[in-house]
Design a protein around this motif. Structure first.
Motif, PDB file in Angstrom:
ATOM      1  N   PHE B 135       0.877  -1.260   0.043  1.00 18.92           N
ATOM      2  CA  PHE B 135       0.021  -0.044   0.034  1.00 18.92           C
ATOM      3  C   PHE B 135       1.006   1.285  -0.066  1.00 18.92           C
ATOM      4  O   PHE B 135       0.379   2.331  -0.203  1.00 18.92           O
ATOM      5  N   LEU B 136       1.948   1.227   0.273  1.00 16.22           N
ATOM      6  CA  LEU B 136       2.893   2.173   0.447  1.00 16.22           C
ATOM      7  C   LEU B 136       3.008   2.906  -1.169  1.00 16.22           C
ATOM      8  O   LEU B 136       3.020   2.122  -2.192  1.00 16.22           O
ATOM      9  N   GLY B 137       3.076   4.085  -1.078  1.00 20.31           N
ATOM     10  CA  GLY B 137       3.274   4.908  -2.401  1.00 20.31           C
ATOM     11  C   GLY B 137       2.086   5.012  -3.100  1.00 20.31           C
ATOM     12  O   GLY B 137       2.316   5.267  -4.566  1.00 20.31           O
ATOM     13  N   ALA B 138       1.061   4.709  -2.760  1.00 15.30           N
ATOM     14  CA  ALA B 138      -0.238   4.986  -3.510  1.00 15.30           C
ATOM     15  C   ALA B 138      -0.588   6.695  -3.395  1.00 15.30           C
ATOM     16  O   ALA B 138      -0.959   6.772  -2.093  1.00 15.30           O
ATOM     17  N   PRO B 139      -0.403   7.330  -4.446  1.00 13.69           N
ATOM     18  CA  PRO B 139      -0.978   8.805  -4.013  1.00 13.69           C
ATOM     19  C   PRO B 139      -2.136   8.951  -3.453  1.00 13.69           C
ATOM     20  O   PRO B 139      -3.205   8.434  -3.886  1.00 13.69           O
ATOM     21  N   GLY B 140      -2.210   9.947  -2.250  1.00  9.35           N
ATOM     22  CA  GLY B 140      -3.494  10.221  -1.914  1.00  9.35           C
ATOM     23  C   GLY B 140      -3.608   9.260  -0.499  1.00  9.35           C
ATOM     24  O   GLY B 140      -4.580   9.530   0.371  1.00  9.35           O
TER      25      GLY B 140
ATOM     26  N   THR C 268      16.789   4.712 -13.133  1.00  3.27           N
ATOM     27  CA  THR C 268      15.485   3.863 -13.454  1.00  3.27           C
ATOM     28  C   THR C 268      14.342   4.593 -14.151  1.00  3.27           C
ATOM     29  O   THR C 268      14.255   5.855 -13.852  1.00  3.27           O
ATOM     30  N   ILE C 269      13.503   4.122 -14.916  1.00  5.27           N
ATOM     31  CA  ILE C 269      12.344   4.610 -15.606  1.00  5.27           C
ATOM     32  C   ILE C 269      11.439   3.769 -15.608  1.00  5.27           C
ATOM     33  O   ILE C 269      11.279   2.707 -16.007  1.00  5.27           O
ATOM     34  N   GLU C 270      10.200   4.669 -15.062  1.00  4.12           N
ATOM     35  CA  GLU C 270       9.170   3.571 -15.013  1.00  4.12           C
ATOM     36  C   GLU C 270       7.643   4.457 -15.200  1.00  4.12           C
ATOM     37  O   GLU C 270       7.963   5.712 -14.898  1.00  4.12           O
ATOM     38  N   ARG C 274       6.786   7.026  -8.520  1.00  7.27           N
ATOM     39  CA  ARG C 274       8.135   6.700  -7.811  1.00  7.27           C
ATOM     40  C   ARG C 274       8.192   5.939  -6.624  1.00  7.27           C
ATOM     41  O   ARG C 274       8.835   4.930  -6.579  1.00  7.27           O
ATOM     42  N   PHE C 275       7.502   6.343  -5.625  1.00  7.87           N
ATOM     43  CA  PHE C 275       7.335   5.916  -4.276  1.00  7.87           C
ATOM     44  C   PHE C 275       7.235   4.199  -4.270  1.00  7.87           C
ATOM     45  O   PHE C 275       6.255   3.850  -4.684  1.00  7.87           O
ATOM     46  N   LEU C 276       8.117   3.592  -3.653  1.00  8.14           N
ATOM     47  CA  LEU C 276       8.210   2.214  -3.925  1.00  8.14           C
ATOM     48  C   LEU C 276       7.793   1.638  -5.321  1.00  8.14           C
ATOM     49  O   LEU C 276       7.036   0.418  -5.344  1.00  8.14           O
ATOM     50  N   ARG C 298      15.453   8.280 -10.083  1.00  8.61           N
ATOM     51  CA  ARG C 298      14.420   7.400 -10.608  1.00  8.61           C
ATOM     52  C   ARG C 298      13.366   8.510 -11.443  1.00  8.61           C
ATOM     53  O   ARG C 298      13.231   9.516 -10.821  1.00  8.61           O
ATOM     54  N   VAL C 299      13.268   8.131 -12.815  1.00  4.81           N
ATOM     55  CA  VAL C 299      12.279   8.877 -13.580  1.00  4.81           C
ATOM     56  C   VAL C 299      11.060   8.193 -13.202  1.00  4.81           C
ATOM     57  O   VAL C 299      10.870   6.960 -13.495  1.00  4.81           O
ATOM     58  N   ALA C 300       9.928   8.731 -12.927  1.00  5.99           N
ATOM     59  CA  ALA C 300       8.517   8.204 -12.598  1.00  5.99           C
ATOM     60  C   ALA C 300       7.423   9.126 -12.931  1.00  5.99           C
ATOM     61  O   ALA C 300       7.686  10.209 -12.899  1.00  5.99           O
ATOM     62  N   ALA C 301       6.292   8.743 -12.908  1.00  7.30           N
ATOM     63  CA  ALA C 301       5.006   9.522 -12.748  1.00  7.30           C
ATOM     64  C   ALA C 301       5.176  10.547 -11.474  1.00  7.30           C
ATOM     65  O   ALA C 301       5.625  10.130 -10.687  1.00  7.30           O
ATOM     66  N   LEU C 302       4.446  11.649 -11.816  1.00 11.99           N
ATOM     67  CA  LEU C 302       4.334  12.571 -10.401  1.00 11.99           C
ATOM     68  C   LEU C 302       3.543  11.952  -9.685  1.00 11.99           C
ATOM     69  O   LEU C 302       2.717  10.990  -9.983  1.00 11.99           O
ATOM     70  N   ASP C 303       3.567  12.281  -8.395  1.00 10.27           N
ATOM     71  CA  ASP C 303       2.956  11.446  -7.165  1.00 10.27           C
ATOM     72  C   ASP C 303       1.400  12.140  -7.108  1.00 10.27           C
ATOM     73  O   ASP C 303       0.936  12.748  -6.255  1.00 10.27           O
ATOM     74  N   MET C 304       0.672  11.549  -8.034  1.00 11.05           N
ATOM     75  CA  MET C 304      -0.849  11.752  -8.131  1.00 11.05           C
ATOM     76  C   MET C 304      -1.346  10.875  -9.115  1.00 11.05           C
ATOM     77  O   MET C 304      -0.700  10.230  -9.951  1.00 11.05           O
ATOM     78  N   PRO C 305      -2.758  10.641  -9.009  1.00  8.59           N
ATOM     79  CA  PRO C 305      -3.360  10.089  -9.822  1.00  8.59           C
ATOM     80  C   PRO C 305      -3.303  10.313 -11.369  1.00  8.59           C
ATOM     81  O   PRO C 305      -2.488  11.507 -11.707  1.00  8.59           O
ATOM     82  N   VAL C 306      -3.808   9.546 -12.223  1.00  5.57           N
ATOM     83  CA  VAL C 306      -3.367   9.962 -13.810  1.00  5.57           C
ATOM     84  C   VAL C 306      -4.528  10.806 -14.415  1.00  5.57           C
ATOM     85  O   VAL C 306      -5.628  10.133 -14.323  1.00  5.57           O
TER      86      VAL C 306
END
Ligand SMILES: Cc1ncc(C[n+]2csc(CCOP(=O)(O)OP(=O)(O)O)c2C)c(N)n1
Ligand SMILES: Cc1ncc(C[n+]2csc(CCOP(=O)(O)OP(=O)(O)O)c2C)c(N)n1
Ligand SMILES: [Mg+2]
Ligand SMILES: [Mg+2]
Lengths: 322, 334, 334, 322
Positions: B135-140, C268-270, C274-276, C298-306
């Motif tokens: 569950f870690l890292g789920a935004p919100g 890393t790229i995904e 990013r978080f976990l 690490r390159v990843a999506a911003l920490d929010m829903p899409v």
């Protein structure tokens, strides 16, 4: 040690089930009763890991229903699985060893009381989560026109949504599965009126699954009720449900009983063992009792003599891990 | 002596008595049973209208709590065993966690899902897991873990009354019986507290030389890390900064990184399995922040389910010895 | 030209025709509809008895597949959108993943759960996520991801026919339309293939100097990483080893670590947050294995829903520009 | 722009619902119809992000049911939510803007077609997953004896287990919720016979929830059927279900229609608009049509003129992120 006809034989073709045999049913119930009583006694002695859920009072369900399965049939069970396991034909000594964390346990001590996998018997401690698995097994069996699946679950597990997803698929695909709903009127500490709205049989019927409903602790009656249901299932008419209203005499697990003692006493009058014992020929109950005492004693003794499960070798989690 | 269990119970009780918006829902939580782990004892008697026992419906119940939260209440849900949180993963991640962002802040979901994780009780593979990593890292969604240090009950109270976002509140079962320990007046240990609502505790052996190693842990493993740090100090003369986190996601690494900028050696400790456990994020953020020169190891459970039999369970779950040997290796002493 | 979609469809068809034990189940997969993304097109016509359309019941369906697998079949389940895998988290982690270990190998669960993850189509917060990170590291569950390089259909076929464990098979939606590219004969690129069933591809610009940077990615981000690597080579004279993984959990880092032992710079790229995310484990394992001296980002999506709206979605999800700037920073060029 | 009585007013106390007004219902249906037709036309022009699900053919459900809600009542919807949103009183221009990814969209372009949150209206694209949320809202409302919850869902969503978990809790706790089951005979491409076993009304009744069942596209009939159900709900008698058998004329989303054209044609004979239009006084339909055309045209024009959603400022995911 346990009736040979219950030993699964994967190759065999379905044959007709023998008629319910009161002495055999009594013996089976007594095995379950004495096994579980011994489990509860063994706890304070520190012999058993984790927790346990006994089916004391409900033995007629396991004994009655599973007296009607055929070699190769599949049994899926829940957290309260000892009785189902024994009535399926699972070895008592391996079950005792499992609870005691021995190498010789059903799952080498990994599973403990709620997690058993042995031949075509599967139990898991996630309520309701076993029902889709049971339905999937029935789907596999339907393809090959072979075995039936018997899945036990409880009134409390009817709270889990995945049960209804599974009922829908079982009915849509007309699968060979008997769902045995053991309604012991409680989910853990919660009486049914506080956790279940509407009706139990209606929950099955709403999905087009016929539900037979009985209130009894008579193993012969349960066996006799089960028989035509399994016959129909084997004939390919689709799933069936058997709702058995019953009661457990012992605590949910151990020591955690908050039910009214008067209520328990009232239901104890329907204890399945004396009820059936009284109907056996003179002396039969006594003979069976001596046999079962010896079996249970030997099972726990042998289990206790077995080596503790050892962390030196764990089984693989993936066939090819690296 | 107050145990973690008692402290959490008191925190829940305080929440219910301070705000009429607080509701407590869960399976078997009514008196006299009071919940499987008894944190709820007495609550349904004290607050009969706001303590609601539920059917065995984890997903539905978390969704119900979300609906209540959207209507201005502050529900607390008990999931009887942390293993069952997987049943509510959709409700937490696809629903609850998205409300604030989606509505642009017009709606919010102040709800707490409390649950005991962890093993060491022989309950076997579906009642012993440490699954918060999923569950870690789920935004919100915020994920926090109770600690024996400080005041776990006050933290629960703050999560319930002050946090306006969905919180997964993780309690380690084996921590329940541990005595709560204040952050001041600990023998031989100096504690710095970083952050407020979900503090991070930094522990050092009083009067010891500058630490050469930084340990990061949470929950029960925070206790194990403390014990290991004492033994490292007295047996090996290896001195460590011990960080006990209570907020797991998001991660607040500032103080940890400060310590690491001196020690450059990071050991993370957790009861779940290693792969993408909490420690992976802690290590990754440390490497990103501190650049070259960091060494790191992770102590965690073996990569398998949690077995029931005592000797097996003990071999699978991390203990003080595992921490000691990893710490010694990291400090170049093995 | 064969697209990833066509290749996967062919792989599924091959599985069904090679073994009568293979079944395919999912929502809306019958002809003429052929599934939401059309991978199933033609299959129900060719194998009417073994292609089973299901109710909208993701958890139940995954459990059904587990039951089939336990009886010796090799079911493949399509979850229409990867976002809905959360509904089946309990079935995957608490049930399917534990079967082999619990039974000591007596039982096994050869089943594949295929699902499209990812955004870039404007479908919004519950139909665009990259959620595989929540399933990585569950002992007994393998997670793999299709790549445009190599032969994704053959990999799917191998997962179905050869892998005796539960597999979560992740397909990135935006990758479906990309042309499959063989690993040999690529212009200007040399490819080394590590591993067999779920290969890791290592790419270098042909004839370039020794790489100073190592990129690790999977799925669509593998394509973005390749594009970024070309631009880095030609625009910045930064040369990179690009690793495209197909097996995410467990992680097989040997070749990557070889490269890192030279470059000591890991990016890393995904597409997930990013978080976990996967990258955290890749970074953590690299630090553990390589010791001090590693730099990582690490390159990843911003920490929010899409988000749904195009410009918002583009800002949230990682693209080539984000990779370029992270790579330049890591190479000390910004 | 939309009927004032549908604008939620959080403070107001429940009053009795006005009797169904055919002209208002016609107008509401026409707004939905013309809005969604315009959406489908806008797609090829590249104006709209993502996908969409239109309720063309089913407009009577949204219009009829929601004509009966009171200020402050809560509406929970699913992936096919435009009609519910408009009939709830949601601003058409904001909905058009949402689909076009504009700053002025209902959710600033973040949600798109399936994810709307506006006042007391909530839609989400996870089938069935909205039902527990609706039940939780009803639980909150019951505590304060205030508003009713109306939750729309479809025949396909009955496949999701969490729906049954929710029905059980709604019934156990006697919550003020009306579940409107729009049975359009398909889940995406799958006809109901292939995805649903048993009966729809029985699924509710099994949980002790009364289910009214109608097969109609007559918005007046739907409104009249809804009225007493909501009255009872407001009186505190617990949940109710309304099962409406209907049909959608347009594809599931866009262009993905595999149904038999003859079947579609057959159901089109029950098009709710001409059916009700014919019953209005002469000229009313024409007047309303002109009004609605102007409204729809203006909504899309204004939406298109609004600035694109900008990534410069995103809302917070957590109130206190760091
Ligand atoms: C998913 C899940 N939720 C909760 C539990 C905890 N739990 C174990 S047994 C039980 C009650 C089960 O009631 P019922 O199905 O009636 O079976 P009984 O115990 O009465 O035999 C509960 C809630 C569980 N094991 N799994
Ligand atoms: C959990 C989940 N599973 C699958 C889907 C994909 N899906 C979207 S609409 C739909 C069919 C829904 O059928 P129904 O509930 O009858 O509503 P209708 O589309 O007919 O209005 C499906 C399967 C989804 N959105 N959510
Ligand atoms: Mg029960
Ligand atoms: Mg439908």
């Amino acid at each position: 040690m346990f009736p040979a006809r219950r030993t699964p034989d994967r190759g065999a073709r379905p044959v007709s089930t023998p008629a319910p045999d009161p002495a055999a049913l009594y013996r089976q119930m007594l095995r379950i009763r004495r096994f579980e009583e011994t489990v509860l006694e063994a706890f304070p002695r520190g012999l058993i890991f984790g927790t346990t859920h006994t089916s004391i009072g409900q033995e007629a369900d396991a004994a009655g229903v599973l007296s009607q399965i055929l070699p190769g049939d599949i049994v899926v069970s829940n957290h309260r699985c000892h009785g189902h396991f024994l009535a399926y034909g699972g070895p008592m000594v391996a079950l005792a060893a499992e609870l005691m964390g021995r190498e010789t346990g059903v799952c080498g001590g990994r599973g403990g009381s709620q997690h058993l996998q042995w031949r075509d018997f599967y139990a898991n401690g996630i309520l309701g989560g076993t029902i889709p698995l049971a339905v999937g097994m029935a789907l596999a069996e339907k393809q090959r026109q072979r075995h039936a699946v018997v899945a036990f679950t409880g009134d409390g597990a009817l709270g889990e949504g995945v049960v209804y997803e599974s009922l829908n698929m079982a009915a849509l695909w007309r699968l060979p599965i008997l769902i045995v709903l053991e309604d012991n009127r409680y989910a853990q500490s919660t009486p049914i009126a506080r956790h279940l709205a509407g009706g139990i049989a209606a929950r099955f019927q709403a999905f087009g699954i016929p539900a037979a409903e009985i209130e009894t602790t008579d193993a012969v009656e349960i066996a006799a009720t089960t028989r035509p249901l399994l016959d129909q299932i084997r004939a390919g008419t689709g799933p069936q449900a058997l709702v058995i209203h019953t009661y457990r005499f012992a605590p949910h697990s151990k020591g955690d009983d908050t039910r009214d003692p008067n209520e328990i006493a009232r239901y104890r009058r329907n204890d399945p063992l004396p009820r059936l014992g009284a109907r056996l020929a003179a002396g039969v109950a006594e003979t069976l009792s001596a046999e079962v005492e010896a079996e249970v004693e030997a099972a726990f003794r042998l289990a206790e003599q077995a080596p503790m499960a050892s962390p030196a070798v764990f089984p693989q989690t993936l066939a090819e891990a690296g | 002596m107050t145990t973690v269990l008692e402290s959490l119970g008191a925190g829940l009780r305080a929440s219910l008595s301070e705000s009429p918006a607080v509701y407590f829902l869960g399976e078997d939580i009514l008196d006299p049973y009071g919940g499987a782990f008894k944190i709820a004892r007495g609550l349904s008697t004290a607050f009969p209208d706001r303590v609601i026992t539920s059917p065995v419906s984890e997903a539905g119940l978390v969704g119900v709590a979300l609906g209540m939260a959207l209507r201005g209440l502050r529900p607390v849900v008990e999931i009887m065993f942390g293993d069952f949180t997987l049943l509510a993963a959709d409700q937490l991640i696809n629903h609850a966690a998205k409300v604030r962002w989606l509505s642009g802040g017009a709606a919010q979901a102040p709800m707490v899902v409390r649950t005991p994780m962890g093993g060491r009780r022989g309950y076997g593979p579906t009642h012993s897991q440490t699954l918060e990593k999923h569950f870690l890292g789920a935004p919100g969604l915020r994920v926090v873990a109770a600690s024996a240090l400080g005041d776990p009950g006050a933290m629960l109270r703050a999560a319930v009354l002050e946090d306006d976002d969905p919180v997964l509140f993780v309690e380690n079962k084996a921590l329940y019986a541990v005595a709560v320990q204040p952050t001041s007046g600990l023998q031989d240990i100096e504690v710095s507290v970083h952050g407020r609502r979900y503090p991070t505790y930094q522990l050092r052996v009083a009067g010891a030389p500058a630490p050469g190693l930084t340990l990061a842990a949470y929950g029960l493993c925070g206790e194990l890390a403390r014990q290991a740090a004492s033994r490292l100090a007295f047996e090996d003369e290896i001195f460590a900064d011990v960080f006990i986190f209570t907020e797991l996601s998001p991660h607040r690494p500032e103080a940890l990184h400060d310590s690491l900028s001196h020690t450059r050696r990071l050991l993370t400790i957790e009861e779940g399995t290693r792969f993408l456990g909490w420690g992976a994020e802690v290590v990754a953020q440390a490497v990103e922040a501190l650049g070259p020169g960091l060494q790191a190891r992770r102590v965690a459970a073996l990569d398998m389910p949690v077995p029931s039999a005592g000797p097996l369970e003990a071999a699978v779950l991390p203990g003080v010895e595992a921490i000691l040997s990893a710490a010694r290796a990291l400090a170049g002493r093995s």
